[in-house]
Design an enzyme around this catalytic site. Sequence first.
Site, short mmCIF file in Angstrom:
data_model
loop_
_atom_site.label_atom_id
_atom_site.label_comp_id
_atom_site.label_asym_id
_atom_site.label_seq_id
_atom_site.Cartn_x
_atom_site.Cartn_y
_atom_site.Cartn_z
N HIS A 1 34.35 -5.49 -19.56
CA HIS A 1 34.63 -6.87 -19.12
C HIS A 1 36.12 -6.99 -18.75
O HIS A 1 36.96 -6.20 -19.16
CB HIS A 1 34.30 -7.85 -20.25
CG HIS A 1 35.04 -7.58 -21.52
ND1 HIS A 1 36.37 -7.93 -21.71
CD2 HIS A 1 34.68 -6.91 -22.65
CE1 HIS A 1 36.78 -7.53 -22.91
NE2 HIS A 1 35.77 -6.90 -23.49
N GLU B 1 29.87 -6.20 -28.49
CA GLU B 1 31.00 -5.44 -29.01
C GLU B 1 30.81 -5.17 -30.50
O GLU B 1 30.04 -5.84 -31.19
CB GLU B 1 32.31 -6.22 -28.76
CG GLU B 1 33.59 -5.56 -29.25
CD GLU B 1 33.83 -4.14 -28.75
OE1 GLU B 1 32.94 -3.25 -28.99
OE2 GLU B 1 34.85 -3.89 -28.10
N ARG C 1 39.02 4.60 -35.08
CA ARG C 1 38.64 5.76 -34.26
C ARG C 1 37.96 6.90 -35.02
O ARG C 1 37.74 7.96 -34.44
CB ARG C 1 39.88 6.33 -33.57
CG ARG C 1 40.43 5.45 -32.44
CD ARG C 1 39.41 5.28 -31.31
NE ARG C 1 39.92 4.41 -30.22
CZ ARG C 1 39.80 3.10 -30.22
NH1 ARG C 1 39.18 2.50 -31.23
NH2 ARG C 1 40.27 2.36 -29.23
#
EC number: 5.4.2.11
Lengths: 209, 209
Positions: free
Chosen positions: B9, B87, B115
């Site tokens: 987006h 998300e 991560r």
Amino acid sequence: MSTLVIVRHGQSEGNARGEFTGTSDVPLTQEGWSESRRAGSLLANLGISFDIAFSSALLRTVDTCRAILNETNGDLLEPIRRTELNERDYGQLTGINKNVARERWGQDVVQVWRRSYSTPPPGGESIRDISARVLPFLISEVFPPLLRGKSVLVVAHGNTIRSLKQGIERLTIQDTLAIESPTAAPTVYRIASDLSIIEKTNVLVGTVC
Amino acid sequence: MSTLVIVRHGQSEGNARGEFTGTSDVPLTQEGWSESRRAGSLLANLGISFDIAFSSALLRTVDTCRAILNETNGDLLEPIRRTELNERDYGQLTGINKNVARERWGQDVVQVWRRSYSTPPPGGESIRDISARVLPFLISEVFPPLLRGKSVLVVAHGNTIRSLKQGIERLTIQDTLAIESPTAAPTVYRIASDLSIIEKTNVLVGTVC
């Protein structure tokens, strides 16, 4: 059209003892060997042979896969071993008899660990975790040969078959959780060029997978 | 050959504030709107239009998708909204500025939450959890039209694009973790009939996805 056969390994010693076998590398029982050979001869009688075959890295699937290939391909194909197909890591439940586990932790708690989507047993994997490692394997290693018209055999475990079928049959989470796989009972899929299922057969008449 | 376009987006208000936006349904900024339109005109200039388009259920992807389709399809196609593409749920990090979060929990801890593959932020999802919900969507809803030669647009979020690309590009976990997606920067894939990638182009020259 291509052919995909998914089958759980034959009875293992862990199964015979009613344990959460998980990652422990137990061998097949004699019953496990004979039902693996039977699965192979049933597939051979359907005229099925394989271009490529996968097993997990655990002995019980390697041996089942070899027994099947001996019937369908006459020993001319060796299984490719993939750790992504290894049985679920049951953490603290590994190697414990299922009834003993129910007594120790309680029926409901053990059932949540076994069949909820995202709650793992202590130190183990959830069914969601297994989908996260099996679906990339399905996409990367099974879909491509199917899309090239090849015949593929995958010998895996009760939990990893559940995630394989989630991807192959495009199942909801609820339907995925409900999947049970008898030992050495092949499911044969005829697959179209858009990966849709033309036909699904449980080769051992009477077994619902 | 079919075409698949994956794009994040446009800039949202959460992005502009440097927050972990996650599941909060913030709108695009003016910059987000203009870069979404720019993405659409770049794709239109490549002669790309779409047979089917997906967004998440969050406004910022719906609006970006509409802005793109307005340029490529002249408003004739409406995005199909899928929650599987939403998300990542950042749990306690949701809505918190990234620098504030680093001060509160420490740089290293926040980096592990962001991560690592299987460690989620408190009350949130890990990247593994996201793959478990995105890959079934990719298999069930994106692969079939691609295999029928259709042109598909998917507008999603930084974390869900990571799992989409894991499946599309058949990436290792390490490579998957390394994927970063600039806002409104389309990646165009030309896909063969066995789902292999014929060509991959980052339409905004100079952006590496």
